[in-house]
Design a protein around this motif. Structure first.
Motif, short mmCIF file in Angstrom:
data_model
loop_
_atom_site.label_atom_id
_atom_site.label_comp_id
_atom_site.label_asym_id
_atom_site.label_seq_id
_atom_site.Cartn_x
_atom_site.Cartn_y
_atom_site.Cartn_z
N CYS A 327 0.80 -1.24 0.04
CA CYS A 327 0.08 -0.13 -0.04
C CYS A 327 0.75 1.24 0.11
N VAL A 328 0.39 2.28 -1.05
CA VAL A 328 1.53 3.38 -1.05
C VAL A 328 0.77 4.74 -1.03
N LEU A 329 -0.41 4.53 -0.21
CA LEU A 329 -1.16 5.80 -0.15
C LEU A 329 -0.39 7.02 0.53
N PRO A 330 0.51 6.64 1.82
CA PRO A 330 1.05 7.75 2.49
C PRO A 330 2.16 8.34 1.44
N ALA A 331 2.86 7.68 0.76
CA ALA A 331 3.89 8.03 -0.26
C ALA A 331 3.16 8.81 -1.39
N MET A 332 2.03 8.44 -1.79
CA MET A 332 1.39 8.86 -2.89
C MET A 332 0.91 10.30 -2.46
N SER A 333 0.56 10.35 -1.10
CA SER A 333 0.13 11.90 -0.83
C SER A 333 1.31 12.76 -0.65
N VAL A 334 2.46 12.21 -0.39
CA VAL A 334 3.56 13.17 -0.34
C VAL A 334 3.84 13.45 -1.93
N ILE A 335 3.75 12.67 -2.95
CA ILE A 335 3.93 12.83 -4.27
C ILE A 335 2.68 13.87 -4.72
N GLY A 336 1.51 13.68 -4.19
CA GLY A 336 0.56 14.70 -4.64
C GLY A 336 0.72 16.02 -4.13
N GLU A 337 1.36 16.11 -3.04
CA GLU A 337 1.72 17.59 -2.55
C GLU A 337 2.80 18.10 -3.78
N SER A 338 3.82 17.34 -4.01
CA SER A 338 4.85 18.08 -4.78
C SER A 338 4.00 18.16 -6.17
N VAL A 339 2.92 17.34 -6.83
CA VAL A 339 2.46 17.61 -7.93
C VAL A 339 1.55 18.78 -7.86
N MET A 340 0.81 19.15 -6.68
CA MET A 340 0.18 20.53 -6.61
C MET A 340 1.19 21.46 -6.48
N ALA A 341 2.50 21.43 -6.17
CA ALA A 341 3.28 22.44 -5.83
C ALA A 341 3.76 23.01 -7.31
N THR A 342 3.86 21.91 -8.26
CA THR A 342 4.57 22.02 -9.56
C THR A 342 3.39 22.62 -10.39
N VAL A 343 2.41 22.55 -10.31
CA VAL A 343 1.11 23.04 -11.16
C VAL A 343 1.13 24.37 -10.52
N LEU A 344 0.99 24.79 -9.45
CA LEU A 344 0.54 26.18 -8.76
C LEU A 344 1.82 26.85 -9.10
N CYS A 345 3.05 26.40 -9.04
CA CYS A 345 4.31 27.17 -9.26
C CYS A 345 4.34 27.63 -10.61
N LYS A 346 4.15 26.59 -11.57
CA LYS A 346 4.04 27.11 -13.10
C LYS A 346 3.12 28.04 -13.24
N SER A 347 1.87 27.91 -12.82
CA SER A 347 0.85 28.95 -13.07
C SER A 347 1.31 30.31 -12.36
N PHE A 348 1.43 30.37 -11.15
CA PHE A 348 2.14 31.47 -10.27
C PHE A 348 3.11 32.19 -11.40
N LEU A 349 4.16 31.53 -11.76
CA LEU A 349 5.33 32.24 -12.51
C LEU A 349 4.97 32.64 -13.90
N GLU A 350 3.86 31.96 -14.66
CA GLU A 350 3.23 32.37 -15.69
C GLU A 350 2.50 33.88 -15.27
N ARG A 351 1.73 34.00 -14.53
CA ARG A 351 1.07 35.37 -14.13
C ARG A 351 2.10 36.33 -13.56
N TYR A 352 3.24 35.88 -12.59
CA TYR A 352 4.00 36.92 -11.97
C TYR A 352 5.21 37.19 -12.55
N GLY A 353 5.62 36.48 -13.41
CA GLY A 353 7.07 36.53 -14.14
C GLY A 353 7.68 35.73 -13.25
N CYS A 354 8.91 35.16 -14.11
CA CYS A 354 9.90 34.14 -13.52
C CYS A 354 11.44 34.52 -13.48
#
Ligand SMILES: Cc1cc2nc3c(=O)[nH]c(=O)nc-3n(C[C@H](O)[C@H](O)[C@H](O)COP(=O)(O)O)c2cc1C
Length: 365
Positions: A327-354
């Motif tokens: 069962c890898v749900l605990p690990a998957m949730s950590v990966i999920g945190e990274s996935v959320m951070a990746t999408v939000l960081c990309k979108s944020f930089l697109e809006r505010y400059g990078c």
């Protein structure tokens, strides 16, 4: 910002190359290593994670702990390297149903299912977490926090959680990454029983981002919708089989008046009574918590016999058992945190400059 990942499960390393991340950001390498360790942890993991002790190595883009605007290369070395064992005579000719073996070999014209598993393996997610940790640190600096936790494993579920951020310590110290220690024993005995039975488990995890400004994403084109980018990225996690945002599938059974998150003005700020939208309306962040839930299927490799085929002889054969997690749900949730951070960081930089942090602070704060 563009990101490219590479590396196999039993070759030298897994790698992330990030281009377009701002200069002038101070990176906490210890934090990246802590996040990598969290991905390895969790009750129900197999023996591979006892061999590995993931640490990030920085090959480019960061000098004296600071990003300099050039492409950043993050390397996580594998300890379980199998340089000598790729002899074609040892090739595996029986695919594991549920894994990428058969479909992947068909796609790339390979006659050794081991070669498919090398990249299809979730080992690659170590490089996502290394990069995701950098993005999480960036988001925290501008006031966006993310937390991920497990909601269920098999049929054992946590109760309703009002505010996961208040329970952060409990979540991070739990072997199941659950906010509710009362059900840890039940989860533990379920995982132990399932392992004993030669079987595996799936479940659901939830990721919440708080402090995200309104205005990330766009309704102008389907692939620019923030919800579409999140759904695509979360579905990209190996064994993810469903993603919902906010009320998600429950919204289908609500009425419009029950679904819509009514607005009020408090001290010049918009406040919502509910957050069924999960922080996104029309594909654009609306300033509320962004809430994503992801369902994971059970791990495909199991000790129980599953009918397969030996492609060498084209005769029936049992699916092979290769060292696996239960069962890898605990690990998957950590990966999920990274996935959320990746999408939000990309979108944020697109809006505010990078280009650099100074410019970003001026644009955003
Ligand atoms: C952190 C993590 C660890 C995993 N460990 C295993 C494993 O040990 N054995 C296995 O068969 N699948 C494992 N999986 C699942 C497979 O990688 C996944 O089922 C496979 O790549 C096929 O993709 P699909 O399930 O999305 O179709 C793991 C997934 C994750 C996220």
């Amino acid at each position: 910002m563009r990101i490219l990942y590479s590396g196999e499960s039993h070759m030298e390393a897994v790698i992330a190359v990030i281009e377009g991340f701002p200069a002038g950001f101070h990176v906490d390498v210890g934090r990246i290593n802590r996040d990598l360790a969290m991905r390895q942890d969790g009750y129900g993991r197999g023996d591979r994670m006892k061999i590995e002790s993931d640490r990030v190595e920085i090959y480019s883009g960061i000098i004296n702990g600071m990003t300099i605007g050039s492409p950043i290369t993050l390397v996580v070395r594998n300890k379980d390297v199998r340089r000598e064992s790729w002899n074609p005579e040892d090739r595996r000719t029986i695919p594991r149903p549920g894994h990428a073996d058969f479909a992947g070999a068909t796609k790339y014209g390979l006659d050794d299912f081991r070669l498919v598993a090398e990249r299809a393996s979730a080992r690659q997610t170590a490089s996502w977490v290394a990069a995701g940790s950098l993005f999480t640190q960036f988001l925290e600096e501008i006031g966006i926090e993310i937390i991920a936790f497990v909601e269920s494993i098999g049929d054992v579920k946590t109760g309703h959680i009002e505010d996961p951020f208040v329970l952060k310590e409990k979540i991070e110290s739990s072997p199941f990454r659950i906010p509710d220690p009362g059900i840890e024993d039940e989860m533990k005995s379920l995982v132990d029983r399932t392992k004993e039975d030669g079987d595996s488990l799936g479940g659901v995890f939830c990721v919440v981002a708080r402090g995200c400004p309104a205005g990330l994403g766009s309704y102008n084109h389907p692939d620019r919708r923030l919800d579409a980018m999140l759904a695509s990225a979360f579905m990209g996690i190996p064994s993810a089989k469903g993603v919902e945002i906010g009320a998600g599938f429950k919204s289908a059974g609500l009425t419009g008046s029950g679904m819509n998150d009514g607005m009020e003005m408090h001290d010049g700020k918009v406040v919502r009574k509910t957050n069924n939208a999960g922080g996104i309306e029309g594909g654009v962040s609306n300033g509320e918590d962004i809430i994503v839930r992801c369902a994971a299927k059970p791990i495909p490799t199991v000790r129980r016999k599953i009918p397969s085929i030996d492609f060498n002889t084209e005769t029936p054969a049992d699916s092979p058992y290769i060292r696996a997690d239960v069962c890898v749900l605990p690990a998957m949730s950590v990966i999920g945190e990274s996935v959320m951070a990746t999408v939000l960081c990309k979108s944020f930089l697109e809006r505010y400059g990078c280009d650099n942090m100074e410019l970003i602070r001026r644009n955003f704060l």
